[in-house]
Design a protein around this motif. Structure first.
Motif, PDB file in Angstrom:
ATOM      1  N   ASN A 154     -12.265  63.892 -74.531  1.00  0.00           N
ATOM      2  CA  ASN A 154     -12.274  65.089 -73.689  1.00  0.00           C
ATOM      3  C   ASN A 154     -13.458  65.982 -74.038  1.00  0.00           C
ATOM      4  OD1 ASN A 154      -9.781  64.491 -72.342  1.00  0.00           O
ATOM      5  ND2 ASN A 154      -8.728  65.093 -74.216  1.00  0.00           N
ATOM      6  N   THR A 164     -13.822  70.604 -65.805  1.00  0.00           N
ATOM      7  CA  THR A 164     -13.944  69.480 -64.880  1.00  0.00           C
ATOM      8  C   THR A 164     -15.329  68.873 -65.063  1.00  0.00           C
ATOM      9  OG1 THR A 164     -14.859  70.846 -63.104  1.00  0.00           O
ATOM     10  CG2 THR A 164     -12.444  70.641 -63.199  1.00  0.00           C
ATOM     11  N   GLN A 165     -15.490  67.645 -64.617  1.00  0.00           N
ATOM     12  CA  GLN A 165     -16.788  66.976 -64.705  1.00  0.00           C
ATOM     13  C   GLN A 165     -17.838  67.771 -63.925  1.00  0.00           C
ATOM     14  OE1 GLN A 165     -17.249  64.490 -66.668  1.00  0.00           O
ATOM     15  NE2 GLN A 165     -19.258  63.694 -66.093  1.00  0.00           N
ATOM     16  N   GLU A 166     -17.443  68.305 -62.766  1.00  0.00           N
ATOM     17  CA  GLU A 166     -18.378  69.063 -61.940  1.00  0.00           C
ATOM     18  C   GLU A 166     -18.829  70.340 -62.652  1.00  0.00           C
ATOM     19  OE1 GLU A 166     -15.317  68.019 -60.812  1.00  0.00           O
ATOM     20  OE2 GLU A 166     -16.093  66.281 -59.716  1.00  0.00           O
TER      21      GLU A 166
END
Length: 199
Positions: free
Chosen positions: A14, A37-39
């Motif tokens: 993570n 988040t990945q974004e």
């Protein structure tokens, strides 16, 4: 002008990150995001001027060793060979080292070197994740190195110091010298579940 820095930690698969502005008056961290988040992570990297990444790297090797007093280009080869022998692996390793001091050993002057070695395959997935920002990445370091460096720069200890970092699944115990060079680091498979922690 302020410099934007993104500090990223990869723990148990993570990512967590913290954005910091470096100004003439010092470092000013922003509030860390509650949900990563990945974004959001990629957006923070896009805005950053510099990126620093750390991870547990439980198989990392930390050594203080004596080497012949040779020029640095040869010392690099000797340190890499020593790391591969001690790790007992044929695969390539990434090694970072620092010459601590000259030492006389049995009448011969040698370099005392502190080094950290990590198998390249353990770093590959990090490079793959951040390949779009490779030019911004300044360091990828094991967590003990990042913590020891931080304590050395903030507290300026006068003696060796101990750090204990506790996670949910594992903990890290580190002993470092006053300059933040790690002498010993151990991962322990014991942690504290968030459910057991007080509010």
């Amino acid at each position: 002008m302020a410099k934007k820095i993104t500090c990223i930690s990869l723990i148990n698969g993570n990512f967590q990150y913290l954005e910091v502005e470096k100004q003439p008056a010092g470092f000013f961290p922003q509030s860390p995001p509650t949900i990563v988040t990945q974004e959001a992570l990629m957006s923070a990297c896009q805005k950053a001027d510099e990126i620093y990444i750390n991870s547990l790297f439980p198989t990392a090797l930390y050594e203080w060793e004596l080497f012949p007093r040779v020029p640095r280009r040869y010392l690099n080869t000797l340190v890499n060979k020593d790391a591969q022998e001690k790790l007992g692996i044929p695969s390539p390793v990434q090694v970072q080292f620092k010459t601590v001091q000259e030492v006389v050993d049995a009448g011969v002057t040698k370099w005392q070197v502190a080094y950290i070695a990590v198998e390249e395959e353990n770093i590959y997935h990090i490079w793959k994740t951040f390949k779009s920002f490779a030019k911004k990445v300044r360091f990828i370091s094991p967590l003990p190195i990042a913590l020891a460096s931080m304590i050395a720069q903030i507290d300026h200890p006068s003696e060796n110091f101990l750090i204990v970092w506790v996670g949910e699944d594992s903990s890290v115990v580190t002993i470092s010298n006053p300059e933040g060079l790690v002498k010993v680091a151990r991962n322990v498979p014991i942690g504290l579940s968030r459910k057991k922690l007080p509010d």
